[in-house]
Design a protein around this motif. Structure first.
Motif, PDB file in Angstrom:
ATOM      1  N   ASP A  75       0.837  -1.200   0.000  1.00 32.90           N
ATOM      2  CA  ASP A  75       0.000   0.000   0.000  1.00 32.90           C
ATOM      3  C   ASP A  75       0.873   1.252   0.000  1.00 32.90           C
ATOM      4  OD1 ASP A  75      -2.309  -1.499   0.069  1.00 32.90           O
ATOM      5  OD2 ASP A  75      -2.416  -1.519   2.263  1.00 32.90           O
ATOM      6  N   ASP A  76       0.491   2.237  -0.809  1.00 29.99           N
ATOM      7  CA  ASP A  76       1.207   3.507  -0.816  1.00 29.99           C
ATOM      8  C   ASP A  76       1.163   4.143   0.564  1.00 29.99           C
ATOM      9  OD1 ASP A  76       1.793   3.257  -3.474  1.00 29.99           O
ATOM     10  OD2 ASP A  76       0.117   4.490  -4.169  1.00 29.99           O
ATOM     11  N   ARG A 158       9.863  -2.952  -7.971  1.00 35.43           N
ATOM     12  CA  ARG A 158       8.421  -2.695  -7.858  1.00 35.43           C
ATOM     13  C   ARG A 158       8.077  -1.265  -7.461  1.00 35.43           C
ATOM     14  NH1 ARG A 158       6.502  -6.591 -11.008  1.00 35.43           N
ATOM     15  NH2 ARG A 158       6.598  -8.690 -10.118  1.00 35.43           N
ATOM     16  N   GLN A 159       8.404  -0.866  -6.230  1.00 37.24           N
ATOM     17  CA  GLN A 159       7.941   0.422  -5.713  1.00 37.24           C
ATOM     18  C   GLN A 159       9.089   1.158  -5.025  1.00 37.24           C
ATOM     19  OE1 GLN A 159       4.666  -2.049  -3.818  1.00 37.24           O
ATOM     20  NE2 GLN A 159       3.607  -0.064  -3.894  1.00 37.24           N
ATOM     21  N   ARG A 160       9.014   2.485  -5.074  1.00 38.46           N
ATOM     22  CA  ARG A 160      10.028   3.291  -4.404  1.00 38.46           C
ATOM     23  C   ARG A 160       9.721   3.362  -2.900  1.00 38.46           C
ATOM     24  NH1 ARG A 160      10.195   8.388  -5.241  1.00 38.46           N
ATOM     25  NH2 ARG A 160       7.924   8.446  -5.429  1.00 38.46           N
ATOM     26  N   PHE A 161      10.784   3.521  -2.112  1.00 35.47           N
ATOM     27  CA  PHE A 161      10.592   3.700  -0.667  1.00 35.47           C
ATOM     28  C   PHE A 161      11.641   4.662  -0.126  1.00 35.47           C
ATOM     29  CE2 PHE A 161      13.507   0.069  -0.941  1.00 35.47           C
ATOM     30  CZ  PHE A 161      14.504   0.433  -0.053  1.00 35.47           C
ATOM     31  N   LYS A 162      11.372   5.170   1.064  1.00 30.91           N
ATOM     32  CA  LYS A 162      12.298   6.081   1.751  1.00 30.91           C
ATOM     33  C   LYS A 162      12.709   5.462   3.070  1.00 30.91           C
ATOM     34  CE  LYS A 162      12.676  10.777   3.622  1.00 30.91           C
ATOM     35  NZ  LYS A 162      11.979  12.073   3.817  1.00 30.91           N
ATOM     36  N   ILE A 163      14.012   5.443   3.333  1.00 28.91           N
ATOM     37  CA  ILE A 163      14.514   4.916   4.601  1.00 28.91           C
ATOM     38  C   ILE A 163      14.272   5.946   5.698  1.00 28.91           C
ATOM     39  CG2 ILE A 163      16.550   4.180   5.874  1.00 28.91           C
ATOM     40  CD1 ILE A 163      17.733   3.173   3.281  1.00 28.91           C
ATOM     41  N   SER A 175      18.553  -4.019   8.061  1.00 24.76           N
ATOM     42  CA  SER A 175      17.135  -3.797   7.818  1.00 24.76           C
ATOM     43  C   SER A 175      16.819  -2.372   8.234  1.00 24.76           C
ATOM     44  CB  SER A 175      16.263  -4.801   8.600  1.00 24.76           C
ATOM     45  OG  SER A 175      16.390  -4.580   9.991  1.00 24.76           O
ATOM     46  N   ALA A 176      15.683  -1.882   7.794  1.00 23.65           N
ATOM     47  CA  ALA A 176      15.357  -0.488   8.081  1.00 23.65           C
ATOM     48  C   ALA A 176      13.850  -0.306   8.150  1.00 23.65           C
ATOM     49  CB  ALA A 176      15.936   0.422   6.996  1.00 23.65           C
ATOM     50  N   ASN A 177      13.452   0.686   8.918  1.00 20.66           N
ATOM     51  CA  ASN A 177      12.069   1.136   8.884  1.00 20.66           C
ATOM     52  C   ASN A 177      11.929   2.057   7.679  1.00 20.66           C
ATOM     53  OD1 ASN A 177      11.424  -0.212  11.255  1.00 20.66           O
ATOM     54  ND2 ASN A 177      12.004   1.523  12.551  1.00 20.66           N
ATOM     55  N   VAL A 178      10.975   1.757   6.816  1.00 19.01           N
ATOM     56  CA  VAL A 178      10.837   2.512   5.571  1.00 19.01           C
ATOM     57  C   VAL A 178       9.385   2.939   5.370  1.00 19.01           C
ATOM     58  CG1 VAL A 178      12.710   1.165   4.540  1.00 19.01           C
ATOM     59  CG2 VAL A 178      10.325   0.532   4.075  1.00 19.01           C
ATOM     60  N   LYS A 179       9.217   3.898   4.479  1.00 24.08           N
ATOM     61  CA  LYS A 179       7.890   4.310   4.036  1.00 24.08           C
ATOM     62  C   LYS A 179       7.797   4.069   2.537  1.00 24.08           C
ATOM     63  CE  LYS A 179       4.817   8.312   3.526  1.00 24.08           C
ATOM     64  NZ  LYS A 179       4.641   9.770   3.755  1.00 24.08           N
ATOM     65  N   VAL A 180       6.787   3.329   2.107  1.00 20.14           N
ATOM     66  CA  VAL A 180       6.577   3.079   0.685  1.00 20.14           C
ATOM     67  C   VAL A 180       6.018   4.354   0.065  1.00 20.14           C
ATOM     68  CG1 VAL A 180       5.344   1.704  -1.025  1.00 20.14           C
ATOM     69  CG2 VAL A 180       6.194   0.620   1.062  1.00 20.14           C
ATOM     70  N   LEU A 181       6.713   4.854  -0.950  1.00 17.41           N
ATOM     71  CA  LEU A 181       6.359   6.147  -1.537  1.00 17.41           C
ATOM     72  C   LEU A 181       5.309   5.990  -2.639  1.00 17.41           C
ATOM     73  CD1 LEU A 181       9.937   7.699  -1.797  1.00 17.41           C
ATOM     74  CD2 LEU A 181       8.212   8.079  -0.024  1.00 17.41           C
ATOM     75  N   PRO A 182       4.305   6.841  -2.647  1.00 17.00           N
ATOM     76  CA  PRO A 182       3.279   6.773  -3.695  1.00 17.00           C
ATOM     77  C   PRO A 182       3.794   7.368  -4.998  1.00 17.00           C
ATOM     78  CG  PRO A 182       2.820   8.606  -2.236  1.00 17.00           C
ATOM     79  CD  PRO A 182       4.012   7.895  -1.653  1.00 17.00           C
ATOM     80  N   GLU A 183       3.232   6.925  -6.093  1.00 18.10           N
ATOM     81  CA  GLU A 183       3.496   7.514  -7.408  1.00 18.10           C
ATOM     82  C   GLU A 183       2.338   8.446  -7.724  1.00 18.10           C
ATOM     83  OE1 GLU A 183       5.386   8.363 -10.994  1.00 18.10           O
ATOM     84  OE2 GLU A 183       6.138   7.251  -9.260  1.00 18.10           O
TER      85      GLU A 183
END
Length: 418
Positions: A75-76, A158-163, A175-183
């Motif tokens: 999910d974005d 697949r999808q971009r993310f931000k660390i 490993s890292a906590n990330v946020k999946v970035l919306p397009e």
């Protein structure tokens, strides 16, 4: 970006060894790309009989890879913990990433991924930092090996993310906590200013075939806005895509498959066209195809020349690229030592010398072709390989695979013959 002095990429270790090995085997042998050739007179390969779908299967990894079915869509905007693999390459959504892994810790991480959602994060290493933006990679085929056979896999960006935060900074285990970035996708620029009285004139078929008609309608609608129509067209994803595809017609003529979808095209250009490494990272940061396409257009003006990244010896130019892979003129491949090479295929190069070894078909990325190491004539840096057909029916008879990391574009305009 995050400091990470403790991480040593296996690719860096092997890459330097491969370059040294190639340099030791060099003999001064002129290839068929002599400097005396007029580049405008080099014939373009035609009647390509090679099956360009073969390199995309990465059959050199061996048979009987286990196929994983289904697709994981995150999910974005979701926050999650993601295992990270740090590479020297920039992975874009839609790009295939083949890998051969020998490190047991990384293999265990990947096995755990396969048991769960088959997804890991791929981020680019920049000495001494990890870049903050990365791309999720979903494993779709794998095979467990033993000893020197390694662990083989194929993954798809697949999808971009931000660390957001590095959680477990250990050697080869991060490993890292990330946020999946919306397009972000935007509608047509005139969507809010459309005149109902002009609806019967609108083009609902392929806009590429009706550009002039569409422009007339846009000019009329722009009259009730503060800005002329040409301003709005700079933010029209369909129009930007058309311009880029016009610049890339030389690839389509040679059998390339350039995407039409603006989002897919924006990532495809960043992957396949030789763009500066830092610039590619910036393109990955953008959350909208319009911004990426606007920036990429600047790199597709007329023709570009490419030189050795170390000594600036002229090697080739953009118009000599051609696709030997259905995914585009650039393919991402892995060698037996696990080193990933982003390789661009050219039908003609200059300024290179072949090694003294005989052509080899072992682990060839292009079935039916044998490879020979190629280095820069001046500085002896490993720049790629020459591929020659082993079957008399194959066309082209020969071509070149040059690594992205060995090239840079030169800000020099080539004057065309009048």
């Amino acid at each position: 970006m995050f400091n990470i002095n403790y991480f040593i990429d296996e690719e860096m270790e092997y890459d330097s060894e491969e370059s040294d090995s190639a340099s030791r085997r060099i003999r001064d042998m002129s290839d068929d790309s002599s400097d005396s050739f007029n580049l405008d007179e080099i014939p373009v390969p035609i009647n390509n009989t090679f099956d360009v779908t073969l390199p995309a299967t990465h059959s050199y990894l061996g048979p009987n890879l286990e196929e994983l079915r289904g697709r994981t869509i995150l999910d974005d905007g979701i926050y999650m913990n993601l295992p990270l693999l740090i590479k020297q390459t920039v992975l874009f959504p839609g790009q295939t990433l083949p890998m051969t892994i020998f490190n047991l810790q990384i293999i265990n991480i990947l096995k755990n991924c396969i048991k769960n959602d088959r997804t890991f994060g791929c981020v680019c290493y920049g000495n001494p930092i990890i870049h903050q933006i990365g791309t999720t990679a979903e494993i779709y085929e794998y095979r467990e090996g033993s000893g020197r056979n390694g662990f083989h896999l194929k993954a798809k960006g697949r999808q971009r993310f931000k660390i957001l935060r590095i959680v477990t900074p250990e050697h080869h285990k991060i490993s890292a906590n990330v946020k999946v970035l919306p397009e972000i996708t935007l509608g047509p620029p005139f969507l809010d200013q459309r005149l109902t009285s002009l609806d019967h004139l609108r083009i609902h078929s392929d806009p590429e075939e009706n550009v002039k008609k569409q422009e007339r309608i846009e000019n009329l609608e722009a009259m009730i806005t503060p800005w002329p129509a040409w301003v709005y067209r700079q933010y029209d994803s369909t129009r930007l895509s058309m311009k880029i595809r016009q610049h890339l017609q030389f690839l389509e003529i040679r059998g390339g498959n350039v995407p039409k979808d603006p989002v897919g095209l924006s990532f495809w250009v960043a992957e396949n066209i030789l763009i500066d490494h830092d610039e590619r990272l910036e393109l990955l940061r953008y959350d909208c195809a319009i911004s990426r396409l606007q920036r990429e257009l600047k790199y597709l003006i007329e023709d570009k020349i490419y030189v050795c990244i170390q000594c600036e010896t002229f090697i080739g130019r953009q118009s000599h690229m051609f696709p030997m892979n259905k995914e585009g003129p650039q393919g991402t491949y892995v060698n037996p030592e696990g080193v990933i090479h982003e390789t661009i295929t050219f039908y003609h190069v200059q300024g290179v010398t072949l090694s003294g070894s005989s052509p080899s078909t072992e682990y060839s990325w292009f079935p039916g072709y044998a490879w020979t190491v190629a280095v820069c004539k001046r500085c002896r840096r490993h720049v790629g390989w020459k591929f020659t057909a082993t079957n008399s029916d194959l066309r082209p008879r020969a071509f070149w695979g040059v690594t992205r990391g060995s090239l840079k574009d030169k800000d020099l305009k080539i004057k065309k013959k009048e």
